[in-house]
Design a protein around this motif. Sequence first.
Motif, PDB file in Angstrom:
ATOM      1  N   LYS A 124     -13.815  52.672  -5.345  1.00  0.00           N
ATOM      2  CA  LYS A 124     -13.131  51.801  -4.456  1.00  0.00           C
ATOM      3  C   LYS A 124     -12.554  50.606  -4.946  1.00  0.00           C
ATOM      4  CE  LYS A 124     -15.602  53.247  -0.495  1.00  0.00           C
ATOM      5  NZ  LYS A 124     -16.674  53.030   0.870  1.00  0.00           N
ATOM      6  N   LEU A 125     -13.416  50.070  -6.244  1.00  0.00           N
ATOM      7  CA  LEU A 125     -13.223  48.857  -6.674  1.00  0.00           C
ATOM      8  C   LEU A 125     -11.762  48.519  -7.025  1.00  0.00           C
ATOM      9  CD1 LEU A 125     -16.159  48.453  -9.200  1.00  0.00           C
ATOM     10  CD2 LEU A 125     -15.740  46.992  -7.019  1.00  0.00           C
ATOM     11  N   PRO A 126     -10.743  49.195  -7.673  1.00  0.00           N
ATOM     12  CA  PRO A 126      -9.601  48.910  -8.072  1.00  0.00           C
ATOM     13  C   PRO A 126      -8.759  48.512  -6.620  1.00  0.00           C
ATOM     14  CG  PRO A 126     -10.074  50.892  -9.114  1.00  0.00           C
ATOM     15  CD  PRO A 126     -11.230  50.466  -8.307  1.00  0.00           C
ATOM     16  N   VAL A 127      -8.839  49.373  -5.551  1.00  0.00           N
ATOM     17  CA  VAL A 127      -8.178  49.196  -4.286  1.00  0.00           C
ATOM     18  C   VAL A 127      -8.641  47.664  -3.774  1.00  0.00           C
ATOM     19  CG1 VAL A 127      -7.543  49.805  -2.087  1.00  0.00           C
ATOM     20  CG2 VAL A 127      -7.735  51.537  -4.140  1.00  0.00           C
ATOM     21  N   VAL A 128      -9.690  47.664  -3.280  1.00  0.00           N
ATOM     22  CA  VAL A 128     -10.283  46.518  -2.823  1.00  0.00           C
ATOM     23  C   VAL A 128      -9.974  45.311  -3.587  1.00  0.00           C
ATOM     24  CG1 VAL A 128     -12.187  45.302  -2.318  1.00  0.00           C
ATOM     25  CG2 VAL A 128     -12.192  47.807  -2.028  1.00  0.00           C
ATOM     26  N   SER A 129     -10.141  45.328  -5.236  1.00  0.00           N
ATOM     27  CA  SER A 129      -9.528  44.222  -5.998  1.00  0.00           C
ATOM     28  C   SER A 129      -8.168  43.926  -5.708  1.00  0.00           C
ATOM     29  CB  SER A 129     -10.140  44.502  -7.600  1.00  0.00           C
ATOM     30  OG  SER A 129     -11.315  44.820  -7.552  1.00  0.00           O
ATOM     31  N   TRP A 130      -7.476  44.958  -5.836  1.00  0.00           N
ATOM     32  CA  TRP A 130      -5.921  44.587  -5.401  1.00  0.00           C
ATOM     33  C   TRP A 130      -5.642  43.961  -4.120  1.00  0.00           C
ATOM     34  CZ3 TRP A 130      -1.912  43.915  -8.117  1.00  0.00           C
ATOM     35  CH2 TRP A 130      -0.534  44.029  -7.419  1.00  0.00           C
ATOM     36  N   LEU A 186     -18.498  38.565  -4.925  1.00  0.00           N
ATOM     37  CA  LEU A 186     -18.386  38.931  -6.398  1.00  0.00           C
ATOM     38  C   LEU A 186     -17.084  39.153  -7.129  1.00  0.00           C
ATOM     39  CD1 LEU A 186     -19.994  38.945  -9.129  1.00  0.00           C
ATOM     40  CD2 LEU A 186     -20.519  41.275  -8.600  1.00  0.00           C
ATOM     41  N   LEU A 187     -16.204  40.241  -6.486  1.00  0.00           N
ATOM     42  CA  LEU A 187     -15.067  40.457  -6.743  1.00  0.00           C
ATOM     43  C   LEU A 187     -13.993  39.201  -6.746  1.00  0.00           C
ATOM     44  CD1 LEU A 187     -14.390  44.022  -5.203  1.00  0.00           C
ATOM     45  CD2 LEU A 187     -14.812  43.341  -7.648  1.00  0.00           C
TER      46      LEU A 187
END
Length: 375
Positions: A86-92, A114-115
């Motif tokens: 999930k990290l890439p989508v949430v970060s974007w 944190l992100l």
Amino acid sequence: MKLIRFVIITHVTHSQNKHQYFGYAPYVREMNIWLKYVDEVIVVGPFLKQEPTIIDLAYKHGKIDFRKVSNINFTNFKNSLISFFKLPVVSWQIFLAMKTADHIHLRCPGNIGLLGCFIQIFFPNKQKTAKYAGNWDPMSKQPWTYKLQKYILNNTFLTRNMQVLVYGEWENQSKNTIPFFTATYSETEKEIIHKPDFNESIAFLFVGSLVVGKNPIYAIKLVQKLIEKGYKATLDLYGEGIERGILEEYIQNNQLGEYIVLQGNQNQETVKKAYQKKHFVILPSKSEGWPKAVAEGMFWGCIPVASKISCVPLMLDYGNRGVILEMDLEKDEIQLSEILKDEKIFFTKSKLATEWSQNYTIDVFETEIKKLLVK
């Protein structure tokens, strides 16, 4: 002059009812003060399809763009694996929101926060604030993710144009950090406090989630200790959590039902009335930022009985306006007994607690928030 667009990055889980977005009431109540001074709001946070609960509150703003992101947690292998993808989508999503912001506001500690700490590095020229609602004590034992957030926020090379609001005053901090506070009550709510004497009962209050971290079982055992010593002590616990069943069983097995009652989640007004009637507010928590229940209880003349964490010693003036728990039942029972044997000590500490807490009103809080936003 108002800001054009204010972006909030938060781990708080939200829900929706009609056209309103709801979140945990103490957090939203604070954010509504910030939102008085902005034109547009973008909230980036987790969302669940559920009805708002009694402890939820709606944002008050005419122009809110809520952007749902997946919740992220690393509590076990399965959740960690899912969260990793999930990290890439949430970060974007966070990046896109920050790109359009005039002011970026991070809520920490938390995984979404944190992100946000990492992504804000790419926007050194934007005006930013962060509210670190956890324990900022550099010497405290905390998860590595919390320490990482604190390191990034405190680092003036990685984090620029940022004001980080922290609870307490700590040595060797960067110019980013600003000692801050949280408020619940207004100037108009101040009144002369009349606490009952100890003839009828000695009333204790616990306000918080019924979870291991808040340690409600210690509050129960401490009051039980006083009862066994012959004091007419009672305890009401306000809040819900996964420990409720364990607490109910302990109360039943030790025949404490006459003295100790689990009141569940209640609205702010009900809790306020409870503070006004009780003698002590007890919080043997293992981790806190600004212990809201302690400050609220003090506002209404309750003597705080709290563990030595975060800014608690400062709030209690190192014991002059409260009791700092040793987290040893025998020692803490002795501390309380010294007060219970002499009502003069109680009323002196109660007065000092009230005088201190009533300095931190919503009115003062709003003035300080305005200074952070309106340039």
